[in-house]
Motif scaffolding. Structure first.
Motif, mmCIF file in Angstrom:
data_model
loop_
_atom_site.group_PDB
_atom_site.id
_atom_site.type_symbol
_atom_site.label_atom_id
_atom_site.label_comp_id
_atom_site.label_asym_id
_atom_site.label_seq_id
_atom_site.Cartn_x
_atom_site.Cartn_y
_atom_site.Cartn_z
ATOM 1 N N GLN A 1 0.848 -1.193 0.000
ATOM 2 C CA GLN A 1 0.000 0.000 0.000
ATOM 3 C C GLN A 1 0.880 1.238 0.000
ATOM 4 O O GLN A 1 1.804 1.356 0.806
ATOM 5 C CB GLN A 1 -0.907 0.006 1.231
ATOM 6 C CG GLN A 1 -1.845 1.192 1.310
ATOM 7 C CD GLN A 1 -2.830 1.053 2.463
ATOM 8 O OE1 GLN A 1 -3.527 0.035 2.569
ATOM 9 N NE2 GLN A 1 -2.877 2.043 3.322
ATOM 10 N N ILE A 2 0.601 2.169 -0.909
ATOM 11 C CA ILE A 2 1.390 3.394 -1.045
ATOM 12 C C ILE A 2 0.454 4.580 -0.914
ATOM 13 O O ILE A 2 -0.517 4.708 -1.667
ATOM 14 C CB ILE A 2 2.105 3.442 -2.413
ATOM 15 C CG1 ILE A 2 2.936 2.179 -2.635
ATOM 16 C CG2 ILE A 2 2.974 4.691 -2.522
ATOM 17 C CD1 ILE A 2 3.369 1.993 -4.074
ATOM 18 N N LEU B 1 11.842 4.075 3.434
ATOM 19 C CA LEU B 1 12.520 4.186 2.152
ATOM 20 C C LEU B 1 13.255 5.517 2.054
ATOM 21 O O LEU B 1 12.812 6.516 2.608
ATOM 22 C CB LEU B 1 11.519 4.091 0.993
ATOM 23 C CG LEU B 1 10.661 2.824 0.901
ATOM 24 C CD1 LEU B 1 9.700 2.936 -0.276
ATOM 25 C CD2 LEU B 1 11.530 1.582 0.757
ATOM 26 N N THR B 2 14.366 5.512 1.333
ATOM 27 C CA THR B 2 15.025 6.777 1.020
ATOM 28 C C THR B 2 14.200 7.500 -0.046
ATOM 29 O O THR B 2 13.277 6.927 -0.642
ATOM 30 C CB THR B 2 16.443 6.543 0.484
ATOM 31 O OG1 THR B 2 16.353 5.887 -0.790
ATOM 32 C CG2 THR B 2 17.265 5.684 1.435
ATOM 33 N N TYR C 1 11.677 5.652 -2.694
ATOM 34 C CA TYR C 1 10.252 5.960 -2.706
ATOM 35 C C TYR C 1 9.818 6.456 -4.080
ATOM 36 O O TYR C 1 8.780 6.032 -4.609
ATOM 37 C CB TYR C 1 9.916 7.011 -1.641
ATOM 38 C CG TYR C 1 8.471 7.439 -1.714
ATOM 39 C CD1 TYR C 1 7.470 6.671 -1.137
ATOM 40 C CD2 TYR C 1 8.107 8.595 -2.399
ATOM 41 C CE1 TYR C 1 6.142 7.032 -1.240
ATOM 42 C CE2 TYR C 1 6.777 8.968 -2.506
ATOM 43 C CZ TYR C 1 5.799 8.189 -1.922
ATOM 44 O OH TYR C 1 4.476 8.558 -2.043
ATOM 45 N N GLU C 2 10.575 7.370 -4.671
ATOM 46 C CA GLU C 2 10.199 7.912 -5.977
ATOM 47 C C GLU C 2 10.194 6.826 -7.044
ATOM 48 O O GLU C 2 9.336 6.834 -7.939
ATOM 49 C CB GLU C 2 11.145 9.041 -6.370
ATOM 50 C CG GLU C 2 10.959 10.307 -5.551
ATOM 51 C CD GLU C 2 9.578 10.925 -5.701
ATOM 52 O OE1 GLU C 2 8.959 10.761 -6.778
ATOM 53 O OE2 GLU C 2 9.120 11.572 -4.749
ATOM 54 N N VAL D 1 4.588 3.921 2.991
ATOM 55 C CA VAL D 1 4.486 2.630 2.322
ATOM 56 C C VAL D 1 4.269 1.555 3.376
ATOM 57 O O VAL D 1 4.972 1.512 4.392
ATOM 58 C CB VAL D 1 5.769 2.318 1.513
ATOM 59 C CG1 VAL D 1 5.688 0.924 0.895
ATOM 60 C CG2 VAL D 1 5.995 3.369 0.429
ATOM 61 N N LEU D 2 3.285 0.683 3.137
ATOM 62 C CA LEU D 2 3.035 -0.460 4.005
ATOM 63 C C LEU D 2 3.250 -1.734 3.202
ATOM 64 O O LEU D 2 2.715 -1.896 2.105
ATOM 65 C CB LEU D 2 1.599 -0.444 4.537
ATOM 66 C CG LEU D 2 1.204 0.722 5.452
ATOM 67 C CD1 LEU D 2 -0.261 0.591 5.848
ATOM 68 C CD2 LEU D 2 2.091 0.760 6.694
ATOM 69 N N ARG D 3 4.073 -2.645 3.735
ATOM 70 C CA ARG D 3 4.302 -3.953 3.148
ATOM 71 C C ARG D 3 3.687 -4.983 4.071
ATOM 72 O O ARG D 3 4.096 -5.120 5.221
ATOM 73 C CB ARG D 3 5.799 -4.211 3.000
ATOM 74 C CG ARG D 3 6.159 -5.575 2.401
ATOM 75 C CD ARG D 3 7.566 -5.989 2.811
ATOM 76 N NE ARG D 3 7.660 -6.102 4.246
ATOM 77 C CZ ARG D 3 8.561 -5.464 4.999
ATOM 78 N NH1 ARG D 3 9.431 -4.642 4.462
ATOM 79 N NH2 ARG D 3 8.572 -5.632 6.311
ATOM 80 N N GLN D 4 2.636 -5.657 3.592
ATOM 81 C CA GLN D 4 1.906 -6.636 4.406
ATOM 82 C C GLN D 4 1.515 -6.031 5.750
ATOM 83 O O GLN D 4 1.615 -6.655 6.801
ATOM 84 C CB GLN D 4 2.745 -7.903 4.584
ATOM 85 C CG GLN D 4 3.023 -8.606 3.259
ATOM 86 C CD GLN D 4 3.847 -9.858 3.392
ATOM 87 O OE1 GLN D 4 4.631 -10.002 4.344
ATOM 88 N NE2 GLN D 4 3.721 -10.790 2.464
ATOM 89 N N GLY D 5 1.082 -4.774 5.701
ATOM 90 C CA GLY D 5 0.591 -4.081 6.879
ATOM 91 C C GLY D 5 1.648 -3.427 7.735
ATOM 92 O O GLY D 5 1.312 -2.719 8.688
#
Length: 227
Positions: free
Chosen positions: A136-137, A153-154, A158-159, A144-148
């Motif tokens: 989720q972004i 991120l730098t 992120y970009e 940013v969420l990875r598996q909740g």
């Protein structure tokens, strides 16, 4: 006015550079020792850092690694001219950009302006959260969420992720990515993209989020959550 911390043991570099930065509404301060620079960064209030590679106490690579342990502050490394390994190592450790010494002050200002622009949230342009299977972004919050679970991120990571996520399935070439991350044409080498992609992949594990297409580029491989 954005505050930039220069960590460089050349005491003659800071004052004229600070005067030049003020012409572009940037407040540059200098620390000549890494320990003093770290203390000032931990106190907060800075928007980016510029690190020389050759420093007393610890080199710029160790300093970058230390900063990255608890901060996603944009970092620009000042490297020895022509030393590609310095640039590679800096990017692998999480630096957002690099500039060889000696450098033109205007180019350093341009690099700083670019990393600062990446950090500014753009809710009007990206109002909706992007949702994929396991990822989720939120562009408005730059989260940013990875598996909740939140992922740190730098700016470059992120970009890159946001660029891929806006057009899932599209193949982005290395040149596409380099131009988007830099915001201007520059003398770059393609391994810079590979390094940022590699770092991003590791942070998104166990998701297999980014697919490499040989001789073509990269694409986001995750299906949309609402597809």
């Amino acid at each position: 006015m954005p505050r930039i911390l220069l960590i460089d043991d050349d005491e003659q570099l800071g004052p004229p550079l600070a005067a030049y930065f003020r012409r572009y509404e940037l407040d540059l301060e200098q620390a000549v020792r890494p320990s003093a620079g770290l203390a000032r960064l931990r106190a907060g209030g800075f928007d980016a850092a510029i690190l020389d590679v050759m420093l007393p106490e610890m080199d710029g690579f160790e300093l970058c690694r230390t900063i990255r342990k608890d901060s996603d502050l944009p970092i620009i490394m000042l490297t020895a001219r022509g030393d590609v390994m310095d640039r590679v190592v800096g990017l692998e450790l999480g630096a957002d950009d690099y500039l060889p010494k000696p450098f033109e002050p205007r180019e350093l200002v341009a690099r700083v302006q670019t990393v600062l622009r990446r950090r500014v949230a753009r809710p009007a342009a990206d109002p909706a959260t992007l949702r994929f299977d396991g990822l989720q972004i939120d562009p408005a919050r730059r989260s940013v969420l990875r598996q909740g679970q939140p992922v740190e991120l730098t700016g470059s990571e992120y970009e890159l992720l946001l660029m891929l996520a806006r057009e899932p399935g599209r193949i982005f070439s290395r040149d596409d990515i380099l131009n988007a991350l830099r915001g201007h044409e520059a003398d770059l080498y393609t391994r810079a993209v590979d390094i940022v992609v590699s770092r991003l992949r590791r942070k998104l594990e166990p998701l297999e989020a980014i697919k490499t297409l040989r001789n073509a580029g990269y694409t986001l491989a995750l299906p949309r959550a609402d597809a």
